[in-house]
Write a protein that holds these residues in place. Sequence first.
Motif, PDB file in Angstrom:
ATOM      1  N   ILE A 103     -18.557  47.179  36.325  1.00  0.00           N
ATOM      2  CA  ILE A 103     -17.827  46.342  37.282  1.00  0.00           C
ATOM      3  C   ILE A 103     -16.325  46.622  37.228  1.00  0.00           C
ATOM      4  CG2 ILE A 103     -19.568  44.520  37.125  1.00  0.00           C
ATOM      5  CD1 ILE A 103     -17.507  42.825  35.596  1.00  0.00           C
ATOM      6  N   VAL A 104     -15.898  47.330  36.176  1.00  0.00           N
ATOM      7  CA  VAL A 104     -14.481  47.713  36.090  1.00  0.00           C
ATOM      8  C   VAL A 104     -14.283  49.047  36.786  1.00  0.00           C
ATOM      9  CG1 VAL A 104     -12.596  48.337  34.539  1.00  0.00           C
ATOM     10  CG2 VAL A 104     -14.144  46.472  33.940  1.00  0.00           C
ATOM     11  N   PRO A 105     -13.390  49.129  37.757  1.00  0.00           N
ATOM     12  CA  PRO A 105     -13.169  50.374  38.491  1.00  0.00           C
ATOM     13  C   PRO A 105     -12.649  51.486  37.575  1.00  0.00           C
ATOM     14  CG  PRO A 105     -12.161  48.511  39.625  1.00  0.00           C
ATOM     15  CD  PRO A 105     -12.562  48.033  38.271  1.00  0.00           C
ATOM     16  N   SER A 106     -12.990  52.705  37.896  1.00  0.00           N
ATOM     17  CA  SER A 106     -12.564  53.850  37.088  1.00  0.00           C
ATOM     18  C   SER A 106     -11.056  54.035  37.116  1.00  0.00           C
ATOM     19  CB  SER A 106     -13.244  55.126  37.595  1.00  0.00           C
ATOM     20  OG  SER A 106     -12.943  55.340  38.974  1.00  0.00           O
ATOM     21  N   GLU A 107     -10.398  53.429  38.117  1.00  0.00           N
ATOM     22  CA  GLU A 107      -8.940  53.555  38.211  1.00  0.00           C
ATOM     23  C   GLU A 107      -8.215  52.801  37.094  1.00  0.00           C
ATOM     24  OE1 GLU A 107     -10.180  52.741  42.551  1.00  0.00           O
ATOM     25  OE2 GLU A 107     -11.138  52.725  40.572  1.00  0.00           O
ATOM     26  N   ILE A 108      -8.932  51.936  36.369  1.00  0.00           N
ATOM     27  CA  ILE A 108      -8.297  51.169  35.289  1.00  0.00           C
ATOM     28  C   ILE A 108      -9.031  51.489  33.985  1.00  0.00           C
ATOM     29  CG2 ILE A 108      -7.344  48.906  34.687  1.00  0.00           C
ATOM     30  CD1 ILE A 108      -8.097  47.921  37.425  1.00  0.00           C
ATOM     31  N   PRO A 109      -8.889  52.711  33.467  1.00  0.00           N
ATOM     32  CA  PRO A 109      -9.676  53.127  32.295  1.00  0.00           C
ATOM     33  C   PRO A 109      -9.417  52.294  31.054  1.00  0.00           C
ATOM     34  CG  PRO A 109      -7.892  54.682  32.755  1.00  0.00           C
ATOM     35  CD  PRO A 109      -7.975  53.762  33.930  1.00  0.00           C
ATOM     36  N   GLU A 110      -8.190  51.722  30.918  1.00  0.00           N
ATOM     37  CA  GLU A 110      -7.882  50.944  29.717  1.00  0.00           C
ATOM     38  C   GLU A 110      -8.673  49.645  29.655  1.00  0.00           C
ATOM     39  OE1 GLU A 110      -4.368  50.317  32.627  1.00  0.00           O
ATOM     40  OE2 GLU A 110      -5.823  51.863  32.090  1.00  0.00           O
ATOM     41  N   LEU A 111      -9.311  49.249  30.760  1.00  0.00           N
ATOM     42  CA  LEU A 111     -10.142  48.045  30.766  1.00  0.00           C
ATOM     43  C   LEU A 111     -11.567  48.319  30.306  1.00  0.00           C
ATOM     44  CD1 LEU A 111      -9.459  45.907  33.971  1.00  0.00           C
ATOM     45  CD2 LEU A 111      -8.961  45.336  31.613  1.00  0.00           C
ATOM     46  N   ASN A 112     -11.936  49.573  30.221  1.00  0.00           N
ATOM     47  CA  ASN A 112     -13.330  49.915  29.977  1.00  0.00           C
ATOM     48  C   ASN A 112     -13.718  49.779  28.512  1.00  0.00           C
ATOM     49  OD1 ASN A 112     -14.313  50.640  32.642  1.00  0.00           O
ATOM     50  ND2 ASN A 112     -12.858  52.333  32.546  1.00  0.00           N
ATOM     51  N   GLN A 113     -13.499  48.593  27.963  1.00  0.00           N
ATOM     52  CA  GLN A 113     -13.934  48.301  26.597  1.00  0.00           C
ATOM     53  C   GLN A 113     -15.433  47.989  26.575  1.00  0.00           C
ATOM     54  OE1 GLN A 113     -11.335  45.260  24.815  1.00  0.00           O
ATOM     55  NE2 GLN A 113      -9.942  45.609  26.502  1.00  0.00           N
ATOM     56  N   ASN A 114     -15.938  47.562  27.694  1.00  0.00           N
ATOM     57  CA  ASN A 114     -17.342  47.188  27.799  1.00  0.00           C
ATOM     58  C   ASN A 114     -17.823  47.584  29.192  1.00  0.00           C
ATOM     59  OD1 ASN A 114     -19.698  45.368  28.458  1.00  0.00           O
ATOM     60  ND2 ASN A 114     -19.348  44.748  26.344  1.00  0.00           N
ATOM     61  N   SER A 115     -18.950  48.264  29.255  1.00  0.00           N
ATOM     62  CA  SER A 115     -19.405  48.801  30.542  1.00  0.00           C
ATOM     63  C   SER A 115     -19.913  47.727  31.488  1.00  0.00           C
ATOM     64  CB  SER A 115     -20.510  49.839  30.309  1.00  0.00           C
ATOM     65  OG  SER A 115     -21.628  49.230  29.659  1.00  0.00           O
ATOM     66  N   HIS A 116     -20.145  46.510  30.977  1.00  0.00           N
ATOM     67  CA  HIS A 116     -20.718  45.449  31.802  1.00  0.00           C
ATOM     68  C   HIS A 116     -19.772  44.264  32.007  1.00  0.00           C
ATOM     69  CE1 HIS A 116     -24.209  47.677  30.335  1.00  0.00           C
ATOM     70  NE2 HIS A 116     -24.874  47.208  31.350  1.00  0.00           N
ATOM     71  N   ALA A 117     -18.549  44.349  31.523  1.00  0.00           N
ATOM     72  CA  ALA A 117     -17.692  43.164  31.546  1.00  0.00           C
ATOM     73  C   ALA A 117     -16.218  43.542  31.635  1.00  0.00           C
ATOM     74  CB  ALA A 117     -17.934  42.332  30.285  1.00  0.00           C
ATOM     75  N   ALA A 118     -15.421  42.588  32.127  1.00  0.00           N
ATOM     76  CA  ALA A 118     -13.968  42.743  32.190  1.00  0.00           C
ATOM     77  C   ALA A 118     -13.323  41.639  31.372  1.00  0.00           C
ATOM     78  CB  ALA A 118     -13.489  42.677  33.642  1.00  0.00           C
ATOM     79  N   PRO A 119     -12.353  41.950  30.505  1.00  0.00           N
ATOM     80  CA  PRO A 119     -11.758  40.937  29.628  1.00  0.00           C
ATOM     81  C   PRO A 119     -10.863  39.961  30.393  1.00  0.00           C
ATOM     82  CG  PRO A 119     -10.595  43.006  29.388  1.00  0.00           C
ATOM     83  CD  PRO A 119     -11.769  43.280  30.284  1.00  0.00           C
ATOM     84  N   ILE A 120     -11.030  38.674  30.103  1.00  0.00           N
ATOM     85  CA  ILE A 120     -10.202  37.641  30.735  1.00  0.00           C
ATOM     86  C   ILE A 120      -9.035  37.270  29.831  1.00  0.00           C
ATOM     87  CG2 ILE A 120     -10.158  35.307  31.686  1.00  0.00           C
ATOM     88  CD1 ILE A 120     -13.186  35.536  32.093  1.00  0.00           C
ATOM     89  N   LEU A 121      -9.353  36.939  28.598  1.00  0.00           N
ATOM     90  CA  LEU A 121      -8.314  36.462  27.676  1.00  0.00           C
ATOM     91  C   LEU A 121      -8.770  36.678  26.248  1.00  0.00           C
ATOM     92  CD1 LEU A 121      -9.450  33.550  26.371  1.00  0.00           C
ATOM     93  CD2 LEU A 121      -8.993  32.792  28.698  1.00  0.00           C
ATOM     94  N   GLN A 122      -7.810  36.559  25.333  1.00  0.00           N
ATOM     95  CA  GLN A 122      -8.114  36.554  23.915  1.00  0.00           C
ATOM     96  C   GLN A 122      -7.587  35.255  23.302  1.00  0.00           C
ATOM     97  OE1 GLN A 122      -6.412  40.270  22.417  1.00  0.00           O
ATOM     98  NE2 GLN A 122      -8.469  41.132  22.286  1.00  0.00           N
ATOM     99  N   TYR A 123      -8.286  34.797  22.279  1.00  0.00           N
ATOM    100  CA  TYR A 123      -7.853  33.587  21.586  1.00  0.00           C
ATOM    101  C   TYR A 123      -8.224  33.705  20.113  1.00  0.00           C
ATOM    102  CZ  TYR A 123     -12.781  32.219  21.825  1.00  0.00           C
ATOM    103  OH  TYR A 123     -14.147  32.200  21.703  1.00  0.00           O
ATOM    104  N   GLY A 124      -7.593  32.906  19.296  1.00  0.00           N
ATOM    105  CA  GLY A 124      -7.925  32.884  17.883  1.00  0.00           C
ATOM    106  C   GLY A 124      -8.543  31.559  17.489  1.00  0.00           C
ATOM    107  N   TYR A 125      -9.440  31.610  16.529  1.00  0.00           N
ATOM    108  CA  TYR A 125      -9.969  30.408  15.883  1.00  0.00           C
ATOM    109  C   TYR A 125      -9.083  30.211  14.662  1.00  0.00           C
ATOM    110  CZ  TYR A 125     -13.833  27.100  15.004  1.00  0.00           C
ATOM    111  OH  TYR A 125     -14.609  25.972  14.845  1.00  0.00           O
ATOM    112  N   ILE A 126      -8.279  29.171  14.678  1.00  0.00           N
ATOM    113  CA  ILE A 126      -7.164  29.045  13.749  1.00  0.00           C
ATOM    114  C   ILE A 126      -7.191  27.680  13.071  1.00  0.00           C
ATOM    115  CG2 ILE A 126      -5.626  28.175  15.565  1.00  0.00           C
ATOM    116  CD1 ILE A 126      -3.334  29.709  14.326  1.00  0.00           C
ATOM    117  N   MET A 127      -6.734  27.635  11.839  1.00  0.00           N
ATOM    118  CA  MET A 127      -6.730  26.374  11.116  1.00  0.00           C
ATOM    119  C   MET A 127      -5.405  25.644  11.310  1.00  0.00           C
ATOM    120  SD  MET A 127      -7.051  25.662   7.045  1.00  0.00           S
ATOM    121  CE  MET A 127      -6.265  24.223   6.337  1.00  0.00           C
ATOM    122  N   ALA A 128      -5.488  24.368  11.694  1.00  0.00           N
ATOM    123  CA  ALA A 128      -4.315  23.494  11.779  1.00  0.00           C
ATOM    124  C   ALA A 128      -4.520  22.334  10.821  1.00  0.00           C
ATOM    125  CB  ALA A 128      -4.133  22.982  13.202  1.00  0.00           C
TER     126      ALA A 128
END
Length: 360
Positions: A103-128
């Motif tokens: 689903i990620v176009p070949s024009e954006i190769p840096e997105l191709n971390q997964n052939s079936h998905a596009a990354p939305i965001l990253q988050y951490g599970y962190i202790m407060a």
Amino acid sequence: MRLTKALAFVLISFLFTACENETKENSLRIVSWGGNFQKDLMDEWVKPAAERCEISVSDSTWNGDYASLTRNIDNRVNVWDLVHVEDYYVNHSRKNELFISKIVPSEIPELNQNSHAAPILQYGYIMAYNKKFNDSQDSLGWKEFFDTQNYPGSRALRDFPVGNVEIALYALGGKGLIEKLYSSKSSPETKKMVGRSLDLINKLKQENSIYWWKTGNQLQSMIEGQQVDMIAAWTGRLGSAYENICLDQACPFSWNSEQSLVSTDWWVSPANSTNSELVKNLIKCLYSEESNDGAISFSRLQKYSTYFGAPNGTVPTELMDILNAGTANMKLENNLAISNKFWSENYNWIKPKWDILVLN
């Protein structure tokens, strides 16, 4: 005359239905996690990109019931074109059957971390934790989270095994023990390590020291209301709590950004979607240079890092520390990415054990 009118009515109805179906087929149905999070995601990033590329979108919310989503895709009754999912689900053992590939176009190769998905965001599970324990950052970690003898008080965890198995292992043996779990090929060894982790969490439960949070809103309310002494939190919600209560007064809590467990959320398109080409067009628009400002605006509002990065220079230093703890590009050597491969292979047998722990 009556027959002519009847035929005309049927014709008009047919044309109306055809137009309506065409509209539906040309409109993408998107689903995410609701609340202000989804509002900001859609209003700041998704809808402006879709409008710019002349793609019609509508959005609704879901509760993260992956088993139901899988059944709906299998039974071809799923009605969504683009679904916001957590990390472990994108590497499902049946991903080739469940999701549209590439689903990620070949024009954006840096997105191709997964052939079936596009990354939305990253988050951490962190202790407060409440500053009554210690006023300096990074002084307390997951080991202290489980040490109720020296650090008495209430704790809170998400009602979900992913991430919690890891933090208990971190407490037992540091980052190396989690890496050992991820690399273990022996089923008995894997089960033994997971068992140790669940036993440690169960110890907190037996001491009546644990509370469970289910939603981001509940998590943030717990932090802002100082309802517990220590909490395993998403960086985005911790950042929002910091912004709400710590900019104009002394902050009542601190956090450990050195022991964050990082994860990624993704867009997937269910295999029965009839709009695969439109999905690919929207993904192309979402990650084009023209979408930079919208993505950064969403990041600033929700305190999550996106493909375009984080809003550096526009937020306070401490808030930036929280936001950076939720990205896999961190230089902090103790941070660790949660393995979607491990969870996709082991979730189905761990989840029932987790449910027993929580419910009993």
